[in-house]
Design a protein around this motif. Sequence first.
Motif, PDB file in Angstrom:
ATOM      1  N   UNK A 298       0.822  -1.196   0.000  1.00  0.00           N
ATOM      2  CA  UNK A 298       0.000   0.000   0.000  1.00  0.00           C
ATOM      3  C   UNK A 298       0.864   1.258   0.000  1.00  0.00           C
ATOM      4  N   UNK A 299       0.221   2.371   0.076  1.00  0.00           N
ATOM      5  CA  UNK A 299       0.967   3.626   0.062  1.00  0.00           C
ATOM      6  C   UNK A 299       0.400   4.519  -1.003  1.00  0.00           C
ATOM      7  N   UNK A 300       0.385   5.786  -0.723  1.00  0.00           N
ATOM      8  CA  UNK A 300      -0.118   6.751  -1.701  1.00  0.00           C
ATOM      9  C   UNK A 300       1.000   7.740  -2.014  1.00  0.00           C
ATOM     10  N   UNK A 301       0.730   8.598  -2.970  1.00  0.00           N
ATOM     11  CA  UNK A 301       1.719   9.635  -3.254  1.00  0.00           C
ATOM     12  C   UNK A 301       1.666  10.720  -2.184  1.00  0.00           C
ATOM     13  N   UNK A 302       2.817  11.322  -1.980  1.00  0.00           N
ATOM     14  CA  UNK A 302       2.924  12.420  -1.032  1.00  0.00           C
ATOM     15  C   UNK A 302       3.261  13.680  -1.826  1.00  0.00           C
ATOM     16  N   UNK A 303       2.420  14.679  -1.732  1.00  0.00           N
ATOM     17  CA  UNK A 303       2.615  15.908  -2.504  1.00  0.00           C
ATOM     18  C   UNK A 303       3.073  17.033  -1.598  1.00  0.00           C
ATOM     19  N   UNK A 304       4.226  17.607  -1.892  1.00  0.00           N
ATOM     20  CA  UNK A 304       4.710  18.758  -1.129  1.00  0.00           C
ATOM     21  C   UNK A 304       4.281  20.024  -1.842  1.00  0.00           C
ATOM     22  N   UNK A 305       3.555  20.877  -1.109  1.00  0.00           N
ATOM     23  CA  UNK A 305       3.160  22.173  -1.663  1.00  0.00           C
ATOM     24  C   UNK A 305       3.731  23.294  -0.793  1.00  0.00           C
ATOM     25  N   UNK A 306       3.762  24.498  -1.328  1.00  0.00           N
ATOM     26  CA  UNK A 306       4.258  25.655  -0.585  1.00  0.00           C
ATOM     27  C   UNK A 306       4.981  26.608  -1.516  1.00  0.00           C
ATOM     28  N   UNK A 307       5.344  27.742  -0.965  1.00  0.00           N
ATOM     29  CA  UNK A 307       5.963  28.815  -1.741  1.00  0.00           C
ATOM     30  C   UNK A 307       7.326  28.415  -2.302  1.00  0.00           C
ATOM     31  N   UNK A 308       7.730  29.100  -3.368  1.00  0.00           N
ATOM     32  CA  UNK A 308       9.079  28.907  -3.912  1.00  0.00           C
ATOM     33  C   UNK A 308      10.102  29.199  -2.808  1.00  0.00           C
ATOM     34  N   UNK A 309      11.115  28.365  -2.748  1.00  0.00           N
ATOM     35  CA  UNK A 309      12.187  28.572  -1.782  1.00  0.00           C
ATOM     36  C   UNK A 309      11.937  27.939  -0.432  1.00  0.00           C
ATOM     37  N   UNK A 310      10.765  27.370  -0.219  1.00  0.00           N
ATOM     38  CA  UNK A 310      10.466  26.814   1.111  1.00  0.00           C
ATOM     39  C   UNK A 310      11.187  25.485   1.329  1.00  0.00           C
ATOM     40  N   UNK A 311      11.595  24.847   0.225  1.00  0.00           N
ATOM     41  CA  UNK A 311      12.370  23.612   0.350  1.00  0.00           C
ATOM     42  C   UNK A 311      11.652  22.354  -0.123  1.00  0.00           C
ATOM     43  N   UNK A 312      10.672  22.516  -1.003  1.00  0.00           N
ATOM     44  CA  UNK A 312       9.906  21.346  -1.469  1.00  0.00           C
ATOM     45  C   UNK A 312      10.821  20.330  -2.171  1.00  0.00           C
ATOM     46  N   UNK A 313      11.714  20.839  -3.029  1.00  0.00           N
ATOM     47  CA  UNK A 313      12.615  19.954  -3.770  1.00  0.00           C
ATOM     48  C   UNK A 313      13.632  19.304  -2.829  1.00  0.00           C
ATOM     49  N   UNK A 314      14.228  20.119  -1.986  1.00  0.00           N
ATOM     50  CA  UNK A 314      15.274  19.634  -1.066  1.00  0.00           C
ATOM     51  C   UNK A 314      14.710  18.608  -0.086  1.00  0.00           C
ATOM     52  N   UNK A 315      13.599  18.965   0.552  1.00  0.00           N
ATOM     53  CA  UNK A 315      12.985  18.091   1.554  1.00  0.00           C
ATOM     54  C   UNK A 315      12.384  16.858   0.879  1.00  0.00           C
ATOM     55  N   UNK A 316      11.777  17.067  -0.291  1.00  0.00           N
ATOM     56  CA  UNK A 316      11.127  15.965  -0.994  1.00  0.00           C
ATOM     57  C   UNK A 316      12.099  14.849  -1.320  1.00  0.00           C
ATOM     58  N   UNK A 317      13.294  15.232  -1.760  1.00  0.00           N
ATOM     59  CA  UNK A 317      14.294  14.230  -2.135  1.00  0.00           C
ATOM     60  C   UNK A 317      14.710  13.406  -0.909  1.00  0.00           C
ATOM     61  N   UNK A 318      14.962  14.112   0.211  1.00  0.00           N
ATOM     62  CA  UNK A 318      15.361  13.427   1.453  1.00  0.00           C
ATOM     63  C   UNK A 318      14.241  12.541   1.989  1.00  0.00           C
ATOM     64  N   UNK A 319      13.039  13.086   1.928  1.00  0.00           N
ATOM     65  CA  UNK A 319      11.870  12.374   2.441  1.00  0.00           C
ATOM     66  C   UNK A 319      11.633  11.079   1.666  1.00  0.00           C
ATOM     67  N   UNK A 320      11.782  11.161   0.347  1.00  0.00           N
ATOM     68  CA  UNK A 320      11.590   9.983  -0.503  1.00  0.00           C
ATOM     69  C   UNK A 320      12.571   8.888  -0.097  1.00  0.00           C
ATOM     70  N   UNK A 321      13.800   9.298   0.160  1.00  0.00           N
ATOM     71  CA  UNK A 321      14.825   8.334   0.541  1.00  0.00           C
ATOM     72  C   UNK A 321      14.445   7.644   1.847  1.00  0.00           C
ATOM     73  N   UNK A 322      13.992   8.447   2.815  1.00  0.00           N
ATOM     74  CA  UNK A 322      13.604   7.906   4.127  1.00  0.00           C
ATOM     75  C   UNK A 322      12.433   6.938   4.020  1.00  0.00           C
TER      76      UNK A 322
END
Length: 171
Positions: free
Chosen positions: A1-25
């Motif tokens: 099971x499992x669903x997609x996790x969508x990171x939203x928020x303003x530019x510069x808040x860290x969606x790309x940076x955090x998303x990559x780390x989070x995916x790994x975890x």
Amino acid sequence: RGVNLYLIGMMGVGKTTVGRLLAKELGYGFLDTDDVIVKAAGKSINEIFVDEGEAEFRQLESDVLAQVCAYTKLTIATGGGIVLRRENWGYLRHGLIVWLDAPVEILLNRLAEDDTRPLLQDSDPEGKLRSLLEQRQSLYSQADLHITIAATQTPEQIVTCVLDAIPSVLK
Ligand code: ADP
Ligand code: MG
């Protein structure tokens, strides 16, 4: 099971940076809607804004969201303006929405050296960020199945907060 996790928020808040780390975890795949668009178009976001305009860029974003609905177990970093289109909410609600939130001062700081953000090519970047946030704040907070995370700490700390906040069925 499992669903997609969508990171939203303003530019510069860290969606790309955090998303990559989070995916790994989580052992999830990682996808950045901006990256997908840039690779498919063969040009930068700035160039797409200049050549095709913001409306076309928003359409490309919606197309990517529609496509990733076919998958699960992806962590998806979205563009800051993804919340603007009503149809996108249908796609986002396909998964779990995580809003990363940080004050404009912090966003400005993180984006100081960054010239890849078309909406920030402005004589008054701070005023621009404030008006974008004002326009989008209510949208970012409107998801009914969402999690809000203060994104003022280090990326690693933010990842820990998200992992603590998401339901265990996703982990
Ligand atoms: P977004 O994808 O939301 O626009 P990015 O992940 O591209 O944001 O981050 C924007 C900039 O801020 C990058 O230079 C990144 O290294 C930096 N950054 C991201 N998250 C943090 C954080 N928690 N603390 C400090 N700097 C960060
Ligand atoms: Mg990004």
